[in-house]
Design a protein around this motif. Structure first.
Motif, PDB file in Angstrom:
ATOM      1  N   THR A  84       0.824  -1.203   0.000  1.00 36.03           N
ATOM      2  CA  THR A  84       0.000   0.000   0.000  1.00 36.03           C
ATOM      3  C   THR A  84       0.858   1.254   0.000  1.00 36.03           C
ATOM      4  N   LEU A  85       1.908   1.279   0.805  1.00 32.79           N
ATOM      5  CA  LEU A  85       2.792   2.448   0.831  1.00 32.79           C
ATOM      6  C   LEU A  85       3.510   2.646  -0.497  1.00 32.79           C
ATOM      7  N   ILE A 116      -5.653   1.789  -3.087  1.00 33.79           N
ATOM      8  CA  ILE A 116      -6.836   1.977  -2.241  1.00 33.79           C
ATOM      9  C   ILE A 116      -7.431   0.628  -1.860  1.00 33.79           C
ATOM     10  N   LEU A 117      -7.568  -0.264  -2.827  1.00 31.09           N
ATOM     11  CA  LEU A 117      -8.151  -1.587  -2.546  1.00 31.09           C
ATOM     12  C   LEU A 117      -7.256  -2.420  -1.631  1.00 31.09           C
ATOM     13  N   THR A 118      -5.952  -2.375  -1.868  1.00 30.80           N
ATOM     14  CA  THR A 118      -5.009  -3.102  -1.006  1.00 30.80           C
ATOM     15  C   THR A 118      -5.045  -2.560   0.415  1.00 30.80           C
ATOM     16  N   ALA A 173      -2.502   7.150  -2.138  1.00 31.63           N
ATOM     17  CA  ALA A 173      -3.067   6.452  -3.293  1.00 31.63           C
ATOM     18  C   ALA A 173      -4.349   7.127  -3.775  1.00 31.63           C
ATOM     19  N   ALA A 174      -5.164   7.595  -2.844  1.00 31.70           N
ATOM     20  CA  ALA A 174      -6.414   8.264  -3.223  1.00 31.70           C
ATOM     21  C   ALA A 174      -6.134   9.580  -3.941  1.00 31.70           C
ATOM     22  N   ILE A 175      -5.174  10.348  -3.445  1.00 29.57           N
ATOM     23  CA  ILE A 175      -4.829  11.603  -4.122  1.00 29.57           C
ATOM     24  C   ILE A 175      -4.310  11.301  -5.528  1.00 29.57           C
ATOM     25  N   GLY A 176      -3.436  10.322  -5.653  1.00 27.93           N
ATOM     26  CA  GLY A 176      -2.930   9.939  -6.967  1.00 27.93           C
ATOM     27  C   GLY A 176      -4.031   9.426  -7.878  1.00 27.93           C
TER      28      GLY A 176
END
Length: 104
Positions: free
Chosen positions: A31-32, A59-61, A85-88
Motif C-alpha cells: 500500500t505504501l 486503495i483496494l489493497t 493512493a487516493a490523491i494519486g
C-alpha cells in the motif's frame, strides 16, 4: 492476601501484540509503495494511466489491509498509504482516467 505482581507492558498507541503478522506487513508495504507511486506520477499529466491504476490498486489493497489488520502499528501506515493512493487516483482520473486515450 498478597496478589501476584505482574509487570505492566509499556503503554503505547503503537503497541504490538508481540506476534508477527506477515500478511499485514506485506499489505502495509504494498500500500505504501503504490501510494507513493500514484502520488508522484499524478504530478505529471501524461502519466495518468500509472497514477490512476496504482491509486486504485493501492486503495483496494489498503482497504483489505485495514480489514485484516490487528494493531495500530499496522493501521497507521495503511491510512497514510491509502491517502496518498487516493490523491494519486483522483488526480489521475482528472488527467484522463483509467483508460483515457487507450479505449474509446
Amino acid at each position: 492476601m498478597a496478589q501476584a505482581i505482574r509487570p505492566r507492558p509499556p503503554v503505547s498507541l503503537l503497541a504490538t501484540d508481540g506476534k508477527t503478522h506477515p500478511l499485514q506487513e506485506t499489505l502495509v508495504a504494498v500500500t505504501l509503495i503504490l501510494g507513493v507511486l500514484a502520488f508522484v506520477t499524478a504530478m505529471f499529466h501524461n502519466l495518468h494511466l500509472i497514477s490512476s491504476w496504482a491509486g486504485l490498486i493501492g486503495i483496494l489493497t489498503g482497504a483489505y489491509g485495514q480489514y485484516v489488520s490487528v494493531t495500530t502499528r499496522e493501521r497507521f501506515p495503511l491510512i497514510i498509504g491509502m491517502g496518498a493512493a487516493a490523491i494519486g487516483f483522483f488526480l489521475g482520473m482528472a488527467h484522463g482516467g483509467l483508460f483515457g486515450g487507450v479505449v474509446g
